[in-house]
Structures are given as C-alpha cells and as structure tokens.
Design an enzyme around this catalytic site. Structure first.
Site, short mmCIF file in Angstrom:
data_model
loop_
_atom_site.label_atom_id
_atom_site.label_comp_id
_atom_site.label_asym_id
_atom_site.label_seq_id
_atom_site.Cartn_x
_atom_site.Cartn_y
_atom_site.Cartn_z
N SER A 1 0.84 -1.21 0.00
CA SER A 1 0.00 0.00 0.00
C SER A 1 0.87 1.26 0.00
CB SER A 1 -0.89 0.02 1.24
OG SER A 1 -1.74 -1.10 1.28
N1 SAH Z 1 -0.69 -4.89 4.15
C1 SAH Z 1 -0.06 -5.23 2.91
C2 SAH Z 1 -0.95 -4.83 1.74
C3 SAH Z 1 -0.87 -5.83 0.66
S1 SAH Z 1 -2.09 -5.69 -0.59
C4 SAH Z 1 1.33 -4.62 2.80
O1 SAH Z 1 1.70 -3.77 3.62
O2 SAH Z 1 2.08 -5.05 1.93
C5 SAH Z 1 -3.41 -6.64 0.07
C6 SAH Z 1 -3.12 -8.09 0.35
O3 SAH Z 1 -4.35 -8.70 0.71
C7 SAH Z 1 -2.57 -8.91 -0.83
O4 SAH Z 1 -1.37 -9.51 -0.45
C8 SAH Z 1 -3.67 -9.94 -1.09
O5 SAH Z 1 -3.18 -11.21 -1.52
C9 SAH Z 1 -4.32 -10.04 0.28
N2 SAH Z 1 -5.69 -10.55 0.27
C10 SAH Z 1 -6.68 -10.34 -0.63
N3 SAH Z 1 -7.80 -11.00 -0.26
C11 SAH Z 1 -7.52 -11.64 0.91
C12 SAH Z 1 -8.26 -12.49 1.80
N4 SAH Z 1 -9.53 -12.85 1.56
N5 SAH Z 1 -7.63 -12.96 2.90
C13 SAH Z 1 -6.33 -12.63 3.18
N6 SAH Z 1 -5.59 -11.84 2.38
C14 SAH Z 1 -6.16 -11.35 1.26
#
Ligand code: SAH
Length: 228
Positions: free
Chosen positions: A75
C-alpha cells in the site's frame, strides 16, 4: 534470498525516509508514533525480489503502491499511515490485519506497540513474509495462511481490525471478532476506488460508522488462492 542490508544503504535510505515523513505530515498525518515507525522501517527491503528491484528501490520512499509479487502491491505509505493513525493503537492491543502482503503494514503495527495477527491468502507471499519479517527483526507477529473473510476466531476478540484490501462488503465474521470498544478500518468498494470505512463497536450489535475518504486497494478475494 533477501536483499542484503549494507551500511551505505542505511545512510542513503535514512535520509529518504525522513523526507517521506515530511510528505506524510504535509498530507495530514499527525501521530508521532506512526511517523516514527515510518521513519524507522526499511521499506526498500520489502519489495518483490526480482529484476525490477533497481527501479523499485528508486521509488521505495515515494508515496506510491509498488509490486510485491503474486500480482499484489504494497500500500501507499500515506494509506498505511492513515489507517494506522485511525486505529489509535495503544501498546499491547491485539490487532488483526487482513492481507499481510509483504508485511510492511504488519511492521508498522508492531512498531506502534500492537500484538499483531495477520492473514494472507497467497501462499507464496505468506511463506516469504514469514521468513522476511523475523529476518529484519520483527518476529512477534502471528502470520496465518488463510481467508481473511473468516478472520481468526481462535484468537478473537481483537481490539482493532485493519483490512488492507478493498472489500465488496463488511464481513460479518470480522464484526463478530471485534471487541466492544474496538475499531475496524475497512476499505469498501469493488470499483477503481474504495471508501475507507471506520467502525467503532459500541455493543454486540451496534456500531458507530464514519466514511473517511477514497483510497485505492487491490481486491479482497474470497478463499485461499490457488495456482501460485
Ligand atoms: N498490508 C499489505 C498490503 C498488501 S495488498 C502490505 O503492507 O504489503 C493486500 C493483500 O491482501 C494482498 O497480499 C492480497 O493477496 C491479500 N488478500 C486479498 N484477499 C484476501 C483475503 N480474503 N484474505 C487474506 N488476504 C487477502
């Protein structure tokens, strides 16, 4: 396997982090604990470990979302700072994060004093982050490979819940797993942008709600991922 940290890097990137903190202040972030966390955490080490790395390193401290593998992105620093500030975390609180990704937000939550539980549905990202966070000194988080829609009932209730992917609706399981008095931040919307929803649980079945502006997230998908 991971990018090696050198003294020269540390010096260069420290300056870049200070400038990022100034940008975040100008954008309205006020919490000193959040700003200190961002000033401390080496965001440039969290990216996808591929040939794209040299180009990514240049952008590590600009306010941008960048690739972390498995088609996902880290993000924007502003988004991470904003969500963390709105959670208003007190030292020792239990925080559930949905979407571990590369673990950057996880590290910020640890730095502001949370006991973090984090779920990721992409096995490759989960495996990598589980090795990486302890490698850079963040070993206290409980990282789980699973479906964030279901939360972690075995560890509930949580004082705070942060969802870091755009959800089509607010999952009921997460509402149930939030402590009374707790706060949840969740971006809602299936289009290009999502509305950031702030929820404060005031009793078993009532919540205060605020809409805190528009943000851009990858989608919150159902079930564990297959095919990676
Ligand atoms: N907090 C992370 C943001 C990553 S983007 C960071 O700092 O890097 C959002 C993430 O949510 C992705 O890695 C994606 O695979 C995950 N995601 C999407 N749907 C999800 C679900 N149902 N359960 C767990 N993770 C999920």
């Amino acid at each position: 396997m991971f990018y090696q940290v050198s003294k020269e890097d540390e010096y260069l990137f420290k300056g870049k982090r200070k400038r990022l903190v100034e940008v975040l202040k100008l954008k309205g972030i006020k919490s000193q604990t959040v700003l200190s966390a961002i000033e401390k955490i080496p965001r440039h080490l969290f990216f996808d470990n591929t040939t794209a790395r040299p180009a990514l390193l240049d952008h590590a401290y600009s306010d941008k979302a960048l690739p972390i593998g498995a088609g996902q992105t880290i993000s924007h620093p502003y988004t991470v700072a904003f969500q963390t500030e709105q959670l208003d975390i007190k030292a020792g609180e239990k925080v559930l994060e949905i979407g571990t990704g590369c673990g950057y937000q996880t590290a910020v939550l640890i730095e502001v004093g949370a006991k973090v539980y984090s779920i990721e549905r992409q096995k490759t990202l989960h495996d990598k982050t589980k090795l990486f966070l302890p490698y850079i000194g963040y070993s206290s988080a409980k990282l789980v490979y699973g479906d964030g829609y279901k939360g972690l009932p075995q560890f509930a209730p949580f004082d705070k819940i942060i969802v870091t992917a755009g959800a089509p609706y607010i999952p009921n399981d997460l509402l149930l797993q939030l402590n009374i008095g707790g706060i949840m931040l969740i971006p809602i919307g299936e289009g290009d942008t999502q509305e950031m929803i702030w929820l404060h649980k005031i009793s078993h079945n009532s919540f205060n709600k605020k809409v805190l502006g528009n943000f851009k997230f990858v989608p919150l998908l159902q079930n564990k991922a297959t095919g990676y």
